[in-house]
Scaffold this motif. Structure first.
Motif, PDB file in Angstrom:
ATOM      1  N   GLN A 147       0.885  -5.940 -33.307  1.00  0.00           N
ATOM      2  CA  GLN A 147       0.069  -7.279 -33.780  1.00  0.00           C
ATOM      3  C   GLN A 147      -0.547  -7.864 -32.670  1.00  0.00           C
ATOM      4  OE1 GLN A 147       3.630  -9.773 -35.159  1.00  0.00           O
ATOM      5  NE2 GLN A 147       3.994  -8.216 -36.706  1.00  0.00           N
ATOM      6  N   LYS A 148      -0.178  -7.852 -31.382  1.00  0.00           N
ATOM      7  CA  LYS A 148      -0.870  -8.560 -30.122  1.00  0.00           C
ATOM      8  C   LYS A 148      -1.981  -7.753 -29.961  1.00  0.00           C
ATOM      9  CE  LYS A 148       3.369  -9.757 -27.650  1.00  0.00           C
ATOM     10  NZ  LYS A 148       4.067  -9.571 -26.447  1.00  0.00           N
ATOM     11  N   ARG A 149      -2.183  -6.308 -30.231  1.00  0.00           N
ATOM     12  CA  ARG A 149      -3.392  -5.799 -30.015  1.00  0.00           C
ATOM     13  C   ARG A 149      -4.213  -6.046 -31.118  1.00  0.00           C
ATOM     14  NH1 ARG A 149      -3.897  -2.049 -26.222  1.00  0.00           N
ATOM     15  NH2 ARG A 149      -1.587  -1.580 -26.108  1.00  0.00           N
ATOM     16  N   ALA A 150      -3.633  -6.178 -32.323  1.00  0.00           N
ATOM     17  CA  ALA A 150      -4.683  -6.621 -33.618  1.00  0.00           C
ATOM     18  C   ALA A 150      -5.314  -8.249 -33.138  1.00  0.00           C
ATOM     19  CB  ALA A 150      -3.901  -6.664 -34.800  1.00  0.00           C
ATOM     20  N   HIS A 151      -4.489  -8.840 -32.724  1.00  0.00           N
ATOM     21  CA  HIS A 151      -4.861 -10.161 -32.375  1.00  0.00           C
ATOM     22  C   HIS A 151      -5.924 -10.289 -31.202  1.00  0.00           C
ATOM     23  CE1 HIS A 151      -4.659 -14.660 -32.015  1.00  0.00           C
ATOM     24  NE2 HIS A 151      -4.318 -14.383 -30.654  1.00  0.00           N
ATOM     25  N   TYR A 152      -5.721  -9.294 -30.379  1.00  0.00           N
ATOM     26  CA  TYR A 152      -6.572  -9.254 -29.106  1.00  0.00           C
ATOM     27  C   TYR A 152      -7.814  -8.845 -29.433  1.00  0.00           C
ATOM     28  CZ  TYR A 152      -8.939  -7.628 -24.880  1.00  0.00           C
ATOM     29  OH  TYR A 152      -9.585  -7.381 -23.933  1.00  0.00           O
ATOM     30  N   LYS A 153      -8.018  -7.820 -30.657  1.00  0.00           N
ATOM     31  CA  LYS A 153      -9.203  -7.349 -31.000  1.00  0.00           C
ATOM     32  C   LYS A 153      -9.987  -8.405 -31.821  1.00  0.00           C
ATOM     33  CE  LYS A 153      -7.725  -2.387 -30.988  1.00  0.00           C
ATOM     34  NZ  LYS A 153      -7.765  -1.295 -31.901  1.00  0.00           N
ATOM     35  N   GLU A 154      -9.004  -9.236 -32.581  1.00  0.00           N
ATOM     36  CA  GLU A 154      -9.875 -10.204 -33.390  1.00  0.00           C
ATOM     37  C   GLU A 154     -10.408 -11.259 -32.410  1.00  0.00           C
ATOM     38  OE1 GLU A 154      -6.864 -12.095 -35.873  1.00  0.00           O
ATOM     39  OE2 GLU A 154      -6.539 -10.311 -37.093  1.00  0.00           O
ATOM     40  N   LYS A 155     -10.016 -11.572 -31.384  1.00  0.00           N
ATOM     41  CA  LYS A 155     -10.613 -12.487 -30.517  1.00  0.00           C
ATOM     42  C   LYS A 155     -11.460 -11.814 -29.365  1.00  0.00           C
ATOM     43  CE  LYS A 155      -6.846 -13.335 -27.180  1.00  0.00           C
ATOM     44  NZ  LYS A 155      -6.157 -14.567 -26.405  1.00  0.00           N
ATOM     45  N   SER A 156     -11.474 -10.717 -29.428  1.00  0.00           N
ATOM     46  CA  SER A 156     -12.584 -10.063 -28.276  1.00  0.00           C
ATOM     47  C   SER A 156     -13.898 -10.557 -28.579  1.00  0.00           C
ATOM     48  CB  SER A 156     -12.160  -8.652 -28.317  1.00  0.00           C
ATOM     49  OG  SER A 156     -12.649  -8.182 -29.359  1.00  0.00           O
ATOM     50  N   ARG A 157     -14.627 -10.620 -27.312  1.00  0.00           N
ATOM     51  CA  ARG A 157     -15.959 -11.164 -27.477  1.00  0.00           C
ATOM     52  C   ARG A 157     -16.435 -10.360 -26.237  1.00  0.00           C
ATOM     53  NH1 ARG A 157     -13.915 -16.278 -27.702  1.00  0.00           N
ATOM     54  NH2 ARG A 157     -14.241 -16.548 -25.627  1.00  0.00           N
ATOM     55  N   VAL A 158     -17.860 -10.064 -26.593  1.00  0.00           N
ATOM     56  CA  VAL A 158     -18.813  -9.077 -25.512  1.00  0.00           C
ATOM     57  C   VAL A 158     -18.875 -10.182 -24.466  1.00  0.00           C
ATOM     58  CG1 VAL A 158     -21.052  -8.021 -25.134  1.00  0.00           C
ATOM     59  CG2 VAL A 158     -19.794  -7.998 -27.595  1.00  0.00           C
ATOM     60  N   GLY A 159     -18.777  -9.538 -23.305  1.00  0.00           N
ATOM     61  CA  GLY A 159     -19.176 -10.189 -21.931  1.00  0.00           C
ATOM     62  C   GLY A 159     -18.067 -10.810 -21.052  1.00  0.00           C
ATOM     63  N   VAL A 160     -16.801 -10.628 -21.832  1.00  0.00           N
ATOM     64  CA  VAL A 160     -15.448 -11.405 -21.152  1.00  0.00           C
ATOM     65  C   VAL A 160     -15.106 -10.043 -20.220  1.00  0.00           C
ATOM     66  CG1 VAL A 160     -13.178 -11.998 -21.371  1.00  0.00           C
ATOM     67  CG2 VAL A 160     -14.857 -12.768 -23.063  1.00  0.00           C
ATOM     68  N   PRO A 161     -15.239 -10.603 -18.712  1.00  0.00           N
ATOM     69  CA  PRO A 161     -14.672  -9.478 -17.902  1.00  0.00           C
ATOM     70  C   PRO A 161     -13.110  -9.244 -18.151  1.00  0.00           C
ATOM     71  CG  PRO A 161     -15.150 -11.469 -16.860  1.00  0.00           C
ATOM     72  CD  PRO A 161     -15.364 -11.771 -18.123  1.00  0.00           C
ATOM     73  N   LYS A 162     -12.889  -8.122 -17.500  1.00  0.00           N
ATOM     74  CA  LYS A 162     -11.381  -7.516 -17.516  1.00  0.00           C
ATOM     75  C   LYS A 162     -11.250  -6.975 -16.122  1.00  0.00           C
ATOM     76  CE  LYS A 162      -9.881  -4.757 -20.782  1.00  0.00           C
ATOM     77  NZ  LYS A 162      -9.656  -3.706 -21.594  1.00  0.00           N
ATOM     78  N   ILE A 163      -9.835  -7.479 -15.783  1.00  0.00           N
ATOM     79  CA  ILE A 163      -9.438  -6.938 -14.369  1.00  0.00           C
ATOM     80  C   ILE A 163      -8.060  -6.178 -14.515  1.00  0.00           C
ATOM     81  CG2 ILE A 163     -10.421  -8.989 -12.965  1.00  0.00           C
ATOM     82  CD1 ILE A 163      -6.936  -8.945 -13.390  1.00  0.00           C
ATOM     83  N   GLY A 164      -8.069  -5.312 -13.856  1.00  0.00           N
ATOM     84  CA  GLY A 164      -6.372  -4.502 -13.793  1.00  0.00           C
ATOM     85  C   GLY A 164      -5.862  -4.909 -12.656  1.00  0.00           C
ATOM     86  N   PHE A 165      -4.428  -4.908 -12.780  1.00  0.00           N
ATOM     87  CA  PHE A 165      -3.414  -5.307 -11.674  1.00  0.00           C
ATOM     88  C   PHE A 165      -2.558  -4.333 -11.827  1.00  0.00           C
ATOM     89  CE2 PHE A 165      -0.073  -7.603  -9.799  1.00  0.00           C
ATOM     90  CZ  PHE A 165      -0.532  -8.047  -8.820  1.00  0.00           C
ATOM     91  N   ILE A 166      -1.752  -3.726 -10.661  1.00  0.00           N
ATOM     92  CA  ILE A 166      -0.872  -2.703 -10.686  1.00  0.00           C
ATOM     93  C   ILE A 166       0.146  -3.293  -9.892  1.00  0.00           C
ATOM     94  CG2 ILE A 166      -1.647  -1.522  -8.820  1.00  0.00           C
ATOM     95  CD1 ILE A 166      -0.703   0.995  -9.876  1.00  0.00           C
ATOM     96  N   ALA A 167       1.578  -2.956 -10.308  1.00  0.00           N
ATOM     97  CA  ALA A 167       2.732  -3.528  -9.662  1.00  0.00           C
ATOM     98  C   ALA A 167       3.539  -2.396  -9.928  1.00  0.00           C
ATOM     99  CB  ALA A 167       2.931  -4.825 -10.108  1.00  0.00           C
ATOM    100  N   HIS A 168       4.907  -2.523  -9.459  1.00  0.00           N
ATOM    101  CA  HIS A 168       6.100  -1.873  -9.780  1.00  0.00           C
ATOM    102  C   HIS A 168       7.332  -2.385 -10.033  1.00  0.00           C
ATOM    103  CE1 HIS A 168       7.785  -3.109  -5.831  1.00  0.00           C
ATOM    104  NE2 HIS A 168       6.546  -2.813  -5.512  1.00  0.00           N
ATOM    105  N   VAL A 169       8.081  -1.926 -10.818  1.00  0.00           N
ATOM    106  CA  VAL A 169       9.587  -2.409 -11.225  1.00  0.00           C
ATOM    107  C   VAL A 169      10.172  -3.079 -10.136  1.00  0.00           C
ATOM    108  CG1 VAL A 169      11.824  -2.107 -12.306  1.00  0.00           C
ATOM    109  CG2 VAL A 169       9.518  -1.005 -13.165  1.00  0.00           C
ATOM    110  N   MET A 170      10.367  -4.238 -10.080  1.00  0.00           N
ATOM    111  CA  MET A 170      11.135  -5.037  -8.939  1.00  0.00           C
ATOM    112  C   MET A 170      12.605  -4.306  -8.513  1.00  0.00           C
ATOM    113  SD  MET A 170      10.302  -7.572  -7.239  1.00  0.00           S
ATOM    114  CE  MET A 170       9.536  -9.145  -8.282  1.00  0.00           C
ATOM    115  N   ASP A 171      13.148  -4.224  -9.683  1.00  0.00           N
ATOM    116  CA  ASP A 171      14.637  -3.733  -9.320  1.00  0.00           C
ATOM    117  C   ASP A 171      15.402  -3.099 -10.855  1.00  0.00           C
ATOM    118  OD1 ASP A 171      17.897  -4.468 -10.147  1.00  0.00           O
ATOM    119  OD2 ASP A 171      17.381  -4.290  -7.608  1.00  0.00           O
ATOM    120  N   PRO A 172      16.053  -2.068 -10.639  1.00  0.00           N
ATOM    121  CA  PRO A 172      16.469  -1.328 -11.926  1.00  0.00           C
ATOM    122  C   PRO A 172      16.814  -2.118 -12.853  1.00  0.00           C
ATOM    123  CG  PRO A 172      17.421  -0.159 -10.090  1.00  0.00           C
ATOM    124  CD  PRO A 172      16.646  -1.455  -9.197  1.00  0.00           C
TER     125      PRO A 172
END
Length: 970
Positions: free
Chosen positions: A554-579
């Motif tokens: 549902q979230k992916r479908a909602h994101y596709k619905e509101k997606s617009r050309v020209g909106v930049p995207k950034i990636g962010f990497i992290a790790h699990v804090m604790d088990p």
């Protein structure tokens, strides 16, 4: 608890495989086998049993340790029959070859010579070796006959019987190079040799099918389609062309492209005129095909395709090889898998089940009409043709053929029952089983891979193409069924039991698969993962619960619905804090105990995976500009990442981070943020290869800037003045700690740099100490004393410092400025009254402001050493302060380095345990790079005080702000 026998196996035999077994929670040692029952011993020494459907990758047509095969071995050994009698007739081997040849004549209507090998891969090598030997003999015959013609021509030319016109080569590539009207025999020989050199130097071609698997020896690996097994050995020289069996027009096109011409000549007997002749050159060694592909995912090649290959090979005069190592020996319901299609190959390969599960043996059947006798000397093997293996094989063929081939019928019957059971499960639990394929007892069950599944575990393993290994682990450890994925189709589980499988075992197998399908259908990640962290089944909750939500879809479908050309995207990497955080995005995992959570991460210490790309989160800046944030989470805890920093896993971890950066680029990201300890292990990005068009940032500049602003405001709220405070920076040797120290030195009365106490800590602190004074001198020179307060003003008022600055004049500051100024102050006062360098954490008890900036996997700053009414700024991720510090009502505690999002937008779905409307400063800085469209690295490598101020000002212009807690206890 690890299995000590697995640990020994890891140390001395196959380290990687052992680690992968641990990672999947598969640590049982098998101690007894009978029929399809394997008895195991676990790490606790407890025993149990499972049903084996792997059966030696199809080597156990009659199950484990069949008594009749055992009797054959015992009788052989009791009679002291010779096993090895090299360079002598071997009567049992001869009887086996006769038996095989007779069966081939019975079922394929062809007469074969039989050669033996030790394994399937060696059988492939033997077959290809014979095929290439044949091809080379054909080439030698061509060149030999051509040489004979040259000799005859020279005699006739000497007698004046024939002329050799120069225009003979007018239609060849040599036409521009020959000007003479007539040629000598020697010249003719030279020119034809030049033309033929192209063909003679070309590498011969072997045709194989896409998804093929023919073994892992040097030669066989080059005919295996999976690049994992093949890529490293391509330079050995074999040339394999892989064909799609659904489009054989491809092979015709390739043959047209790579065909070679062999030039010959003829002399007209009546006119004595010479003319060139173009002949087909034998450019192809063989075509090799599995009638039913095993490792490729259990795919039966249609009979029409096998017949088409037969026609192609006949037309071009090269051999057709059927690799029936896995699919032959009755597994498909007939002795030869090719049998129902009325196609007889030039060679057939048997292995696996021919050894009865106790011997290593393989057979290569070569059409007698094609066999080269000289090959008997060209190829031999010390252990091939041993009499013990031959005795076992004779018994196996007796068992297959007796009762008019009842074993073949049983294979068909059992296979049909199993496949119909699996197909019924696919109907009962839609979306789990994608396809059931197979013939007889060679079955593939392919599962859907779903990167949008509700189960975070299914999303992860689907994204990394490892679903099959998780399913194998669950089936064996929970359901007691052993079925492994195929190497080239890892979402397909392969079942290759024998004909001794009982009806009750068939029912149990289908019931076990139903447990698996139900688990996948209800998205119960707990069932898939619990056993990895806890081998004790008595503590397991066996109830499969329903966790279906369809939230990700549902979230992916909602994101596709509101997606617009020209909106930049950034990636962010992290790790699990604790088990404990393993359940953050998967409610099913909340049922795991803390010990089980830790056990899962400890078991998975060898494989570093990143989550399936999340649904991007859109953030709007203060003036309406937008940016999408894509999070990538490594399957490593903070303590594991820090362990990698000083251990052998550092290179693997950096490679995993770089691979994620490449994935982020592929996903459309324009900047890549390094969160938590990923910045530490990559030296703030400098240790990573660059990704063109996607700058890295550690986010340290904005983390520092927002934290410092929040600290200033919080301190003022307590009624304190910075210029009267003592500040301690814990982790002062780190880059963030150093910049904090430099900023504080411009405001506070006294500064303490506190190290970790580890080896080399004081030396690292000394560099930070000198940097403080270097920064102060720079500020004094640039801004003068008017803007200063606290110790900075005190230092600026020292005559020795004023003289030092005056002597510099307009010159650049020397490299050792900070050290020189620190030395001046120490000489003047005996000890530095402004800045203290210490390894003792207890000294922070006198600090009004404590900045926690250390890289540590566990909190270590306790309430007992924090001053009454202190301001504690904790910018560690994970946090440095213990819970008792946060609970103090007289202490103003703040998680520093956080940024308020514009319009109080919410990101707690993705970034857990943060105040409403806030995000880590490093995430905010990466967002800022996307919003501003900057192609530069905001925080790459070590940051500076200047960077901090610039980035903080830029962030505020986009609507980001520092977070200041309510003051407590005053």
């Amino acid at each position: 608890m690890n299995n000590p026998e697995l640990t020994t196996y890891e140390k001395y035999v196959n380290p990687l495989q052992a680690k992968l077994l641990k990672a999947n929670g598969v640590e049982k040692t098998f101690i007894k086998a009978e029929g399809h029952t394997l008895t195991y011993k676990n790490a606790k020494g407890e025993t149990g049993s499972i049903i084996d459907c792997l059966c030696g990758y199809g080597s156990l047509m009659f199950g484990h340790n069949h008594p009749r095969i055992h009797d054959t071995v015992k009788d052989f050994l009791n009679n002291k029959t010779p096993i090895h009698t090299q360079f002598a007739p071997r009567p049992i081997t001869a009887r086996l070859a006769e038996r095989l040849s007779g069966l081939a004549e019975k079922y394929l209507d062809e007469d074969y010579v039989v050669r033996f090998a030790n394994s399937g891969a060696e059988a492939v090598d033997l077959a290809i070796k014979h095929a290439e030997f044949q091809r080379v003999l054909k080439v030698q015959e061509l060149t030999k006959k051509l040489d004979q013609k040259f000799n005859d021509l020279e005699a006739r030319w000497n007698d004046g019987e024939v002329e050799i016109p120069g225009e003979l080569f007018a239609e060849t590539e040599l036409r521009e190079q020959i000007f003479a009207d007539t040629l000598t025999p020697g010249e003719l020989r030279g020119y034809i040799s030049r033309l033929n050199s192209v063909a003679l130097s070309s590498r011969p071609i072997i045709f194989a099918l896409k998804k093929a698997f023919h073994g892992k020896s040097v030669a066989a690996a080059q005919m295996t389609h999976n690049e994992t097994f093949r890529r490293a050995f391509l330079y050995f020289g074999m040339q394999t062309v892989f064909i799609d069996h659904e489009d054989l027009s491809e092979i015709e096109f390739i043959m047209d492209e790579v065909s070679q011409t062999f030039y010959d000549f003829v002399i007209n007997k009546k006119t004595n005129q010479i003319s060139l002749v173009e002949k087909d050159y034998p450019a192809y060694t063989a075509a090799i095909i599995e009638p039913i592909q095993g490792e490729g995912g259990i795919h039966a090649i249609p009979g029409s395709t096998l017949r088409d290959f037969r026609n192609i090979c006949d037309h071009k005069n090269f051999p057709l090889i059927f690799d029936e190592i896995q699919c032959g020996m009755g597994r498909s319901g007939t002795l030869f898998a090719c049998q129902p299609h009325d196609v007889a190959p030039d060679m057939v390969l048997f292995a696996k089940s021919i050894g009865g599960g106790v011997a290593k043996n393989a057979a290569v059947l070569i059409k007698r009409a094609n066999y080269e006798d000289a090959f008997g000397i060209i190829h031999s093997s010390t252990f091939a043709e041993d009499e013990l293996s031959a005795s076992v094989a004779l018994t196996v063929f007796d068992m297959l053929e007796e009762d008019e081939g009842a074993a073949y019928e049983r294979a068909t019957e059992l296979g049909n029952r199993l496949m119909e059971g699996f197909r019924e499960l696919s109907r009962k639990y839609p979306g789990t089983i994608k396809e059931v394929r197979g013939i007889g007892l060679m079955i593939g069950v392919e599962f859907f891979q779903d990167v949008d599944a509700d189960s975070a575990v299914v999303r992860l393993v689907s994204h990394h193409n490892r679903l099959g290994y998780s399913l194998f682990s669950y089936l064996q450890e929970v359901q007691g069924i052993r079925a492994v994925p195929t190497a080239s189709a890892p979402s397909t589980l392969r079942l290759e039991p024998g004909v001794t499988l009982t009806d009750d075992e068939v029912d149990t197998i289908i019931q076990g698969f139903e447990g698996l399908c139900k688990t996948l259908y209800y998205q119960d990640s707990y069932q898939l993962l619990q056993h990895v962290g806890n081998q004790d089944r008595s503590s397991r909750d066996h109830k499969i619960r329903d966790y279906r939500r369809d939230e990700v879809k549902q979230k992916r479908a909602h994101y596709k619905e509101k997606s617009r050309v020209g909106v930049p995207k950034i990636g962010f990497i992290a790790h699990v804090m604790d088990p404990v955080n393993i359940s953050d995005n998967d409610p099913a995992l909340e049922r795991l105990t803390n010990e089980e959570r830790a056990g899962i991460y400890n078991a998975n210490n060898v494989t570093i995976m990143c989550n399936a790309p999340s649904v991007p989160k859109r953030i709007t800046a203060s003036f309406g500009k937008e940016v999408d944030v894509q999070f990538y989470i490594l399957s490593r805890t903070a303590s594991q990442v820090l362990g990698d920093l000083n251990g052998p896993g550092l290179d693997d971890l950096r490679e995993a981070i770089y691979d994620t950066a490449l994935q982020a680029k592929k996903d459309g990201c324009t900047a890549f943020g390094l969160g938590m300890f990923t910045s530490v292990v990559t030296n703030n990005g400098k240790a990573l290869p660059r990704v063109p068009g996607m700058p890295y940032t550690s986010g340290n500049a904005l983390t520092t800037g927002m934290g410092f602003k929040a600290m200033q405001e919080a301190t003022e709220k307590t009624g304190k003045q910075l210029d009267g405070c003592t500040a301690a920076v814990v982790g002062g040797a780190g880059n963030i700690g150093q910049v904090y120290s430099a900023l504080l030195a411009e405001r506070v009365a006294h500064l303490m740099l506190v190290g970790s106490g580890r080896a080399g800590s004081v030396k690292r602190l000394s560099r930070a100490y000198h940097r403080v004074y270097e920064t102060l001198i720079e500020t004094i020179r640039k801004e003068g004393k008017e803007s200063l307060s606290g110790l900075a003003l005190d230092v600026a008022n020292l005559t020795s410092v004023q003289d030092f600055i005056a002597e510099l004049g307009d010159k650049d500051m020397p490299k050792n400025t900070g050290k020189d100024v620190a030395t001046l102050i120490q000489q003047e006062f005996g000890t530095d009254p402004f800045v203290t360098v210490t390894d003792s954490l207890a000294t922070i008890a006198s600090a009004d402001i404590v900045v926690c900036a250390a890289s540590a996997s566990e909190p270590f700053v306790g309430s007992d050493i924090v001053k009454h009414e202190a301001v504690v700024v904790d910018i560690g991720v994970p946090l440095n302060a213990k819970q008792d510090v946060k609970d103090r009502h007289d202490v103003t505690y703040m998680q520093g380095g956080l940024a308020k999002l514009p319009f109080q937008q919410e990101m707690t779905e993705t970034v857990k345990n943060l105040p409403h409307g806030t995000v880590y400063g490093c995430v905010a800085e990466t967002m800022l790079m996307g919003l501003s469209g900057s192609g530069r690295n905001f925080s790459f490598g070590d940051i500076t005080r200047k960077q901090v101020k610039e980035v903080t000002a830029l962030a505020e212009s986009y609507g980001f702000a520092a977070t200041v807690p309510q003051t407590r206890g005053l």
